[in-house]
Motif scaffolding. Sequence first.
Motif, PDB file in Angstrom:
ATOM      1  N   LEU B  11      -4.465   8.290  -8.072  1.00 54.48           N
ATOM      2  CA  LEU B  11      -4.111   8.799  -6.750  1.00 54.48           C
ATOM      3  C   LEU B  11      -2.860   9.659  -6.882  1.00 54.48           C
ATOM      4  N   ILE B  12      -2.852  10.780  -6.176  1.00 57.31           N
ATOM      5  CA  ILE B  12      -1.631  11.572  -6.070  1.00 57.31           C
ATOM      6  C   ILE B  12      -1.316  11.698  -4.590  1.00 57.31           C
ATOM      7  N   LYS B  13      -0.102  11.295  -4.233  1.00 56.61           N
ATOM      8  CA  LYS B  13       0.323  11.349  -2.834  1.00 56.61           C
ATOM      9  C   LYS B  13       1.671  12.047  -2.756  1.00 56.61           C
ATOM     10  N   THR B  14       1.987  12.474  -1.543  1.00 57.72           N
ATOM     11  CA  THR B  14       3.256  13.154  -1.286  1.00 57.72           C
ATOM     12  C   THR B  14       4.250  12.167  -0.684  1.00 57.72           C
ATOM     13  N   ARG B  15       5.499  12.344  -0.981  1.00 56.44           N
ATOM     14  CA  ARG B  15       6.567  11.516  -0.396  1.00 56.44           C
ATOM     15  C   ARG B  15       6.401  11.426   1.115  1.00 56.44           C
ATOM     16  N   GLY B  16       6.586  10.216   1.634  1.00 52.48           N
ATOM     17  CA  GLY B  16       6.480  10.016   3.069  1.00 52.48           C
ATOM     18  C   GLY B  16       5.095   9.591   3.532  1.00 52.48           C
ATOM     19  N   GLN B  17       4.082   9.857   2.709  1.00 55.13           N
ATOM     20  CA  GLN B  17       2.732   9.435   3.085  1.00 55.13           C
ATOM     21  C   GLN B  17       2.562   7.934   2.872  1.00 55.13           C
ATOM     22  N   GLN B  18       1.406   7.445   3.256  1.00 57.01           N
ATOM     23  CA  GLN B  18       1.093   6.050   2.972  1.00 57.01           C
ATOM     24  C   GLN B  18      -0.167   5.997   2.124  1.00 57.01           C
ATOM     25  N   VAL B  19      -0.391   4.857   1.459  1.00 57.88           N
ATOM     26  CA  VAL B  19      -1.542   4.741   0.578  1.00 57.88           C
ATOM     27  C   VAL B  19      -2.101   3.324   0.653  1.00 57.88           C
ATOM     28  N   THR B  20      -3.401   3.221   0.497  1.00 61.22           N
ATOM     29  CA  THR B  20      -4.069   1.912   0.463  1.00 61.22           C
ATOM     30  C   THR B  20      -4.862   1.799  -0.821  1.00 61.22           C
ATOM     31  N   LEU B  21      -4.634   0.720  -1.550  1.00 61.68           N
ATOM     32  CA  LEU B  21      -5.345   0.456  -2.800  1.00 61.68           C
ATOM     33  C   LEU B  21      -6.248  -0.751  -2.598  1.00 61.68           C
ATOM     34  N   SER B  22      -7.377  -0.752  -3.303  1.00 61.05           N
ATOM     35  CA  SER B  22      -8.348  -1.815  -3.101  1.00 61.05           C
ATOM     36  C   SER B  22      -8.602  -2.590  -4.392  1.00 61.05           C
ATOM     37  N   CYS B  23      -8.884  -3.870  -4.236  1.00 63.14           N
ATOM     38  CA  CYS B  23      -9.176  -4.737  -5.369  1.00 63.14           C
ATOM     39  C   CYS B  23     -10.323  -5.678  -5.009  1.00 63.14           C
ATOM     40  N   SER B  24     -11.382  -5.643  -5.815  1.00 64.98           N
ATOM     41  CA  SER B  24     -12.487  -6.587  -5.648  1.00 64.98           C
ATOM     42  C   SER B  24     -12.436  -7.586  -6.792  1.00 64.98           C
ATOM     43  N   PRO B  25     -12.208  -8.861  -6.481  1.00 65.03           N
ATOM     44  CA  PRO B  25     -12.063  -9.858  -7.551  1.00 65.03           C
ATOM     45  C   PRO B  25     -13.407 -10.222  -8.160  1.00 65.03           C
ATOM     46  N   ILE B  26     -13.346 -10.963  -9.235  1.00 68.20           N
ATOM     47  CA  ILE B  26     -14.555 -11.511  -9.840  1.00 68.20           C
ATOM     48  C   ILE B  26     -15.201 -12.443  -8.817  1.00 68.20           C
ATOM     49  N   SER B  27     -16.521 -12.416  -8.761  1.00 67.32           N
ATOM     50  CA  SER B  27     -17.239 -13.245  -7.810  1.00 67.32           C
ATOM     51  C   SER B  27     -16.847 -14.710  -7.974  1.00 67.32           C
ATOM     52  N   GLY B  28     -16.469 -15.322  -6.832  1.00 66.27           N
ATOM     53  CA  GLY B  28     -16.077 -16.725  -6.880  1.00 66.27           C
ATOM     54  C   GLY B  28     -14.576 -16.940  -7.005  1.00 66.27           C
ATOM     55  N   HIS B  29     -13.849 -15.895  -7.388  1.00 69.25           N
ATOM     56  CA  HIS B  29     -12.395 -16.005  -7.475  1.00 69.25           C
ATOM     57  C   HIS B  29     -11.793 -15.788  -6.091  1.00 69.25           C
ATOM     58  N   ARG B  30     -10.977 -16.737  -5.666  1.00 70.08           N
ATOM     59  CA  ARG B  30     -10.409 -16.638  -4.322  1.00 70.08           C
ATOM     60  C   ARG B  30      -8.937 -16.250  -4.304  1.00 70.08           C
ATOM     61  N   SER B  31      -8.300 -16.261  -5.474  1.00 68.77           N
ATOM     62  CA  SER B  31      -6.893 -15.881  -5.547  1.00 68.77           C
ATOM     63  C   SER B  31      -6.788 -14.461  -6.104  1.00 68.77           C
ATOM     64  N   VAL B  32      -6.024 -13.634  -5.403  1.00 67.58           N
ATOM     65  CA  VAL B  32      -5.803 -12.260  -5.839  1.00 67.58           C
ATOM     66  C   VAL B  32      -4.299 -11.985  -5.827  1.00 67.58           C
ATOM     67  N   SER B  33      -3.809 -11.482  -6.951  1.00 69.25           N
ATOM     68  CA  SER B  33      -2.383 -11.137  -7.074  1.00 69.25           C
ATOM     69  C   SER B  33      -2.253  -9.656  -7.380  1.00 69.25           C
ATOM     70  N   TRP B  34      -1.123  -9.098  -6.995  1.00 65.09           N
ATOM     71  CA  TRP B  34      -0.833  -7.682  -7.256  1.00 65.09           C
ATOM     72  C   TRP B  34       0.462  -7.557  -8.035  1.00 65.09           C
ATOM     73  N   TYR B  35       0.466  -6.605  -8.979  1.00 66.41           N
ATOM     74  CA  TYR B  35       1.641  -6.332  -9.791  1.00 66.41           C
ATOM     75  C   TYR B  35       1.866  -4.825  -9.857  1.00 66.41           C
ATOM     76  N   GLN B  36       3.135  -4.469  -9.984  1.00 62.61           N
ATOM     77  CA  GLN B  36       3.510  -3.074 -10.191  1.00 62.61           C
ATOM     78  C   GLN B  36       4.035  -2.936 -11.613  1.00 62.61           C
ATOM     79  N   GLN B  37       3.554  -1.919 -12.324  1.00 66.92           N
ATOM     80  CA  GLN B  37       4.025  -1.681 -13.686  1.00 66.92           C
ATOM     81  C   GLN B  37       4.642  -0.298 -13.780  1.00 66.92           C
ATOM     82  N   THR B  38       5.907  -0.243 -14.155  1.00 61.05           N
ATOM     83  CA  THR B  38       6.613   1.026 -14.369  1.00 61.05           C
ATOM     84  C   THR B  38       7.316   0.967 -15.712  1.00 61.05           C
ATOM     85  N   PRO B  39       7.583   2.130 -16.318  1.00 61.38           N
ATOM     86  CA  PRO B  39       8.296   2.134 -17.610  1.00 61.38           C
ATOM     87  C   PRO B  39       9.685   1.506 -17.507  1.00 61.38           C
ATOM     88  N   GLY B  40      10.348   1.683 -16.383  1.00 59.54           N
ATOM     89  CA  GLY B  40      11.708   1.187 -16.262  1.00 59.54           C
ATOM     90  C   GLY B  40      11.817  -0.291 -15.922  1.00 59.54           C
TER      91      GLY B  40
END
Lengths: 112, 112
Positions: B11-40
């Motif tokens: 995704l490429i977005k411009t400063r000030g915009q908003q964004v929505t990301l989607s995640c479909s878990p493995i069937s039967g998995h009820r826990s979903v976690s999100w992580y951010q990965q940056t070089p710094g």
Amino acid sequence: GEDVEQSLFLSVREGDSSVINCTYTDSSSTYLYWYKQEPGAGLQLLTYIFSNMDMKQDQRLTVLLNKKDKHLSLRIADTQTGDSAIYFCAERATGTASKLTFGTGTRLQVTL
Amino acid sequence: KAGVTQTPRYLIKTRGQQVTLSCSPISGHRSVSWYQQTPGQGLQFLFEYFSETQRNKGNFPGRFSGRQFSNSRSEMNVSTLELGDSALYLCASSLVGARGYTFGSGTRLTVV
């Protein structure tokens, strides 16, 4: 609080063993994990160890846990070029549900 | 068995915009976690959802939010995007009480 540290880089020759080290600070850690990340990819779970164990072996992978020193290591036997990747150590502390705290990652380079 | 699916991949977005990301878990998995990965900052925990409820939250500003639907699919939203939000966003799913977390390939967000 939780803190996980790893060395940044390791270079080994194909066929040799690799040992990637990790230290953590949270004594209440329940599970400790090793993940592998290849370029442009997500994280692949390699193995995990429960905090009351001191060793776990899974094919070419051996995990050693020294709970007293809060030191975790991952040994890869007969390292292959396909093992070149970044390896992350992670801990899950008691009471934090699914929150994992990751180390900085160790880049493993396998040379011919 | 399908793995964890994250969309879109890039995704490429411009400063000030908003964004929505989607995640479909493995069937039967009820826990979903999100992580951010940056070089710094490396891999940092954003939040975790279980049965449509946020169970745990990392140290991120309120611009980062998420939700989980009754089919366990999860979305995360980032409003008023900043350049520093450029990162790889990873989603992980797990079974209740499971030891291992399966990660998706991630969504790479670039803010310009």
